[in-house]
Design a protein around this motif. Structure first.
Motif, mmCIF file in Angstrom:
data_model
loop_
_atom_site.group_PDB
_atom_site.id
_atom_site.type_symbol
_atom_site.label_atom_id
_atom_site.label_comp_id
_atom_site.label_asym_id
_atom_site.label_seq_id
_atom_site.Cartn_x
_atom_site.Cartn_y
_atom_site.Cartn_z
ATOM 1 N N ILE A 164 0.810 -1.213 0.000
ATOM 2 C CA ILE A 164 0.000 0.000 0.000
ATOM 3 C C ILE A 164 0.847 1.269 0.000
ATOM 4 O O ILE A 164 0.461 2.279 -0.587
ATOM 5 N N ASN A 165 2.015 1.227 0.638
ATOM 6 C CA ASN A 165 2.938 2.351 0.437
ATOM 7 C C ASN A 165 4.314 1.883 -0.056
ATOM 8 O O ASN A 165 5.347 2.445 0.307
ATOM 9 N N TYR A 166 4.277 0.866 -0.909
ATOM 10 C CA TYR A 166 5.450 0.418 -1.680
ATOM 11 C C TYR A 166 6.542 -0.209 -0.817
ATOM 12 O O TYR A 166 7.713 -0.161 -1.147
ATOM 13 N N ASN A 167 6.141 -0.836 0.279
ATOM 14 C CA ASN A 167 7.110 -1.472 1.158
ATOM 15 C C ASN A 167 6.905 -2.973 1.306
ATOM 16 O O ASN A 167 7.430 -3.586 2.243
ATOM 17 N N ALA A 168 6.143 -3.564 0.398
ATOM 18 C CA ALA A 168 5.977 -5.022 0.445
ATOM 19 C C ALA A 168 7.301 -5.696 0.105
ATOM 20 O O ALA A 168 8.239 -5.055 -0.390
ATOM 21 N N GLY A 169 7.382 -6.991 0.391
ATOM 22 C CA GLY A 169 8.555 -7.767 -0.007
ATOM 23 C C GLY A 169 9.687 -7.750 1.001
ATOM 24 O O GLY A 169 10.784 -8.206 0.698
ATOM 25 N N ASN B 140 -6.467 -4.184 -0.081
ATOM 26 C CA ASN B 140 -5.281 -4.983 0.244
ATOM 27 C C ASN B 140 -5.444 -5.512 1.662
ATOM 28 O O ASN B 140 -5.205 -4.790 2.637
ATOM 29 N N ILE B 141 -5.883 -6.754 1.730
ATOM 30 C CA ILE B 141 -6.410 -7.313 2.971
ATOM 31 C C ILE B 141 -5.799 -8.687 3.227
ATOM 32 O O ILE B 141 -5.734 -9.521 2.324
ATOM 33 N N ILE B 142 -5.364 -8.902 4.456
ATOM 34 C CA ILE B 142 -4.986 -10.257 4.851
ATOM 35 C C ILE B 142 -5.981 -10.715 5.912
ATOM 36 O O ILE B 142 -6.229 -10.002 6.889
ATOM 37 N N GLY B 143 -6.546 -11.880 5.708
ATOM 38 C CA GLY B 143 -7.488 -12.443 6.673
ATOM 39 C C GLY B 143 -6.871 -13.619 7.396
ATOM 40 O O GLY B 143 -6.208 -14.456 6.787
ATOM 41 N N ASN B 266 2.750 -5.546 3.152
ATOM 42 C CA ASN B 266 2.481 -4.116 3.349
ATOM 43 C C ASN B 266 1.011 -3.812 3.015
ATOM 44 O O ASN B 266 0.697 -2.992 2.167
ATOM 45 N N PRO B 267 0.089 -4.519 3.717
ATOM 46 C CA PRO B 267 -1.339 -4.389 3.385
ATOM 47 C C PRO B 267 -1.988 -3.201 4.088
ATOM 48 O O PRO B 267 -1.343 -2.514 4.888
ATOM 49 N N GLU B 268 -3.254 -2.978 3.779
ATOM 50 C CA GLU B 268 -4.001 -1.918 4.455
ATOM 51 C C GLU B 268 -4.616 -2.402 5.758
ATOM 52 O O GLU B 268 -4.817 -1.628 6.681
ATOM 53 N N VAL B 269 -4.955 -3.687 5.779
ATOM 54 C CA VAL B 269 -5.662 -4.178 6.954
ATOM 55 C C VAL B 269 -5.429 -5.680 7.132
ATOM 56 O O VAL B 269 -5.298 -6.420 6.150
ATOM 57 N N VAL B 270 -5.312 -6.079 8.391
ATOM 58 C CA VAL B 270 -5.325 -7.496 8.754
ATOM 59 C C VAL B 270 -6.617 -7.714 9.527
ATOM 60 O O VAL B 270 -6.869 -7.035 10.531
ATOM 61 N N ILE B 298 6.765 2.644 8.876
ATOM 62 C CA ILE B 298 6.019 3.022 7.679
ATOM 63 C C ILE B 298 5.013 1.927 7.287
ATOM 64 O O ILE B 298 3.952 2.219 6.736
ATOM 65 N N ILE B 299 5.354 0.698 7.608
ATOM 66 C CA ILE B 299 4.454 -0.431 7.302
ATOM 67 C C ILE B 299 3.375 -0.545 8.367
ATOM 68 O O ILE B 299 2.189 -0.708 8.060
ATOM 69 N N TYR B 300 3.788 -0.455 9.632
ATOM 70 C CA TYR B 300 2.808 -0.559 10.725
ATOM 71 C C TYR B 300 1.763 0.553 10.620
ATOM 72 O O TYR B 300 0.561 0.309 10.740
ATOM 73 N N ASN B 301 2.224 1.755 10.380
ATOM 74 C CA ASN B 301 1.287 2.887 10.348
ATOM 75 C C ASN B 301 0.285 2.803 9.199
ATOM 76 O O ASN B 301 -0.786 3.402 9.266
ATOM 77 N N ALA B 302 0.640 2.060 8.160
ATOM 78 C CA ALA B 302 -0.262 1.945 7.002
ATOM 79 C C ALA B 302 -1.336 0.887 7.212
ATOM 80 O O ALA B 302 -2.271 0.781 6.422
ATOM 81 N N ALA B 303 -1.197 0.076 8.260
ATOM 82 C CA ALA B 303 -2.056 -1.108 8.398
ATOM 83 C C ALA B 303 -2.924 -1.067 9.653
ATOM 84 O O ALA B 303 -2.451 -0.730 10.734
ATOM 85 N N LYS B 304 -4.182 -1.404 9.480
ATOM 86 C CA LYS B 304 -5.053 -1.602 10.633
ATOM 87 C C LYS B 304 -5.077 -3.088 10.994
ATOM 88 O O LYS B 304 -4.914 -3.942 10.120
ATOM 89 N N ILE B 305 -5.272 -3.365 12.267
ATOM 90 C CA ILE B 305 -5.457 -4.753 12.711
ATOM 91 C C ILE B 305 -6.812 -4.786 13.406
ATOM 92 O O ILE B 305 -6.985 -4.170 14.466
ATOM 93 N N VAL B 306 -7.781 -5.431 12.793
ATOM 94 C CA VAL B 306 -9.163 -5.311 13.270
ATOM 95 C C VAL B 306 -9.866 -6.670 13.314
ATOM 96 O O VAL B 306 -9.476 -7.604 12.617
ATOM 97 N N PRO B 307 -10.934 -6.750 14.128
ATOM 98 C CA PRO B 307 -11.729 -7.982 14.137
ATOM 99 C C PRO B 307 -12.634 -8.068 12.904
ATOM 100 O O PRO B 307 -13.057 -7.042 12.370
ATOM 101 N N ALA B 308 -12.911 -9.281 12.477
ATOM 102 C CA ALA B 308 -13.900 -9.514 11.435
ATOM 103 C C ALA B 308 -15.261 -9.062 11.953
ATOM 104 O O ALA B 308 -15.475 -8.960 13.160
#
Lengths: 332, 332
Positions: A164-169, B140-143, B266-270, B298-308
């Motif tokens: 999402i901000n180009y830091n995958a991988g 961009n989601i990881i479940g 580097n997803p938006e949400v887990v 930079i990766i942590y700040n881009a991602a939410k960790i939320v319940p289904a």
């Protein structure tokens, strides 16, 4: 390649900007390499010097091979990061002193009047292998470069996964042990603490400092700072016990990391790059065996584990390939 | 949705086939749910019975709500695997006795004369969350579904990552310790051995059998087989030392697994699913803190960790969503 874009100009320049050396290729849109070179980055002179020098060397490469700068359609650059590959801005790079928020794309475009894309070096390296190297036949590829750290590149359905901000991988910062070795990223047990080229050397240094006897000490004539992964490999060839122990541990962790990647992505191929692949069968035979033992059969059987084939040129080639095939992403 | 396809028929049926229960929803193409139900799978009666029964229940759901089978445009089914989601064939499923190479798609299509798609249950669950649940705003989601094992689903740029033979997303079999607990997959240290609901229960059972004192023993009246993750959570609420220790270990491993996923994608949400998310802040507050500590900022700040948010209906909803939005993949 969309229909709208016509290749009036035949060539691309691919550049791999490293902390020590810059690699550069002159390549056409079909992947034929017309010229290449590498030269010292001279990173200590700061970003302005480095960029000016790259542009000089670029013009020089074009001219000395009988072409004109007007024959160049696009420039692709692989750079250490973190960076914003959309905007072509390098936020910083451990091995490039003074690089803070450097507008690399803009500077190169301005100086050359050629549209330019910037992406991270690990992405470029795996994309190079996909375009012209070990990944040519595949569309689902994971790249691992074993060097100072472990660089990762992920290609799914033929396209880079950027995040999402180009830091995958950042596969090197996948933990293989929540109580493991502390990484400079502040995490524990990072993959690269066990399976990078540096890890092999560091583990050898530590074990020898702790008093372990090994031929490695003789190879480096007592100067433990000279221990590299290559030296450990020489020890392995000499049947040294410590070298064997370190090599087996390295393979165990590398296999675990690859196993994880296979279960997550179910890819067609894992391509391993870095000097350590020169170990050939001594690496790949036990590695494949170790991965097979702990991976779902249907997933293992679908995946090849192979060495990269482009060596140091992969990044420069991939940078050119990315600007050619994923130009839309960079807005060029 | 391509222009060619017209939705003459308004409704989709989504089905989640589980080892114990089947969930079913009647939903329109905009995601409005008109009816739903669940009923026992009766898996012990074998695949033919289970499939016939599902079709009966499907017709019943449609009719009793005042619609006709002719109003149904497509059927989507989530099933345990391994399976071939392209062909709709279930190769086998641990909790579905007798299921060996079952042509689920073909059978349902034949019996209903409605085009049908089959995908694995974890993919359906995360796709449901993307369509109508906690992932609605994201592409961009990881479940992660924490249950008997850990099911994984990966959505990048709005599309499922399926892998070369449809086995991607086995995040539960990412090793977090090459010398760790032996998993039934033959690997060591699999994520699901530490951070699934079963893992919480198993670790509690083992520690109590080893002689650890805990209120957990009282809660289950001495019958250790009755220990579940919920019981451990009750112990945690009662301030029980062993329960706290187990819970903290669980969070440590869950955080490590999530950290790995963040660095790789580097997803938006887990999105985390499974009964354990009912622990709410007792889970998510320490979990986010632990992930933050070991993840690139930079990766942590881009991602939410939320319940289904869809609970047991996620899989059925997602099965309908997949046949609607990724019909091309299934050839329907």
């Amino acid at each position: 390649m969309t229909k709208k874009k016509k290749y009036f100009k035949k060539f691309l320049i691919g550049i791999d900007l490293g902390g020590t050396n810059v690699y550069m290729v002159l390549v056409d849109t079909k992947g034929k390499i017309y010229a290449e070179k590498h030269f010292p980055t001279l990173a200590e002179k700061g970003p302005d010097f480095v960029i000016d020098n790259i542009i000089l060397e670029l013009k020089n490469l074009v001219n000395t091979n009988g072409y004109s700068i007007k024959d160049i359609w696009r420039i692709g650059i692989g750079s250490p990061g973190p960076l914003d590959s959309k905007k072509g801005i390098v936020y910083g790079a451990v091995n490039l002193p003074g690089w803070k928020y450097v507008k690399l794309k803009e500077k190169v475009q301005k100086a050359t009047e050629i549209k330019t894309a910037v992406d991270n070096d690990a992405n470029c390296a795996i994309y190079g292998e996909k375009w012209l190297g070990a990944g040519k036949k595949y569309n689902n590829i994971i790249g691992l470069t074993l060097g100072t750290g472990i660089g990762g590149g992920i290609i799914i359905n033929g396209k880079l996964i950027r995040g999402i901000n180009y830091n995958a991988g950042e596969i090197g910062h996948m933990s293989l042990n929540p109580d493991g070795i502390l990484c400079k990223c502040k995490g524990k047990g990072c993959f690269e603490q066990y399976a990078s080229a540096s890890a092999i050397a560091n583990i050898a240094k530590e074990k020898i400092r702790q008093g372990k006897k090994s031929i490695i000490t003789e190879i480096v004539k007592g100067d433990l700072n000279k221990i590299t992964s290559k030296v450990v490999y020489e020890g392995l060839l000499a049947n040294d016990e410590l070298a064997k122990e370190i090599w087996n541990e390295f393979i165990k962790y590398l296999a675990t990391g690859i196993r994880n990647i296979l279960h997550i992505f179910n890819p067609e191929v894992v391509i391993i790059a870095g000097g350590v692949i020169n170990a050939g069968e001594k690496l790949f035979v036990p590695l494949r065996e170790a991965v097979k033992k702990q991976t779902f059969e249907i997933i293992y059987n679908a995946a090849k584990i192979v060495p990269a084939s482009l060596s140091e040129r992969a990044g420069a080639i991939g940078a050119a390939g990315l600007v050619l095939f994923e130009g839309d992403f960079y807005g060029v």
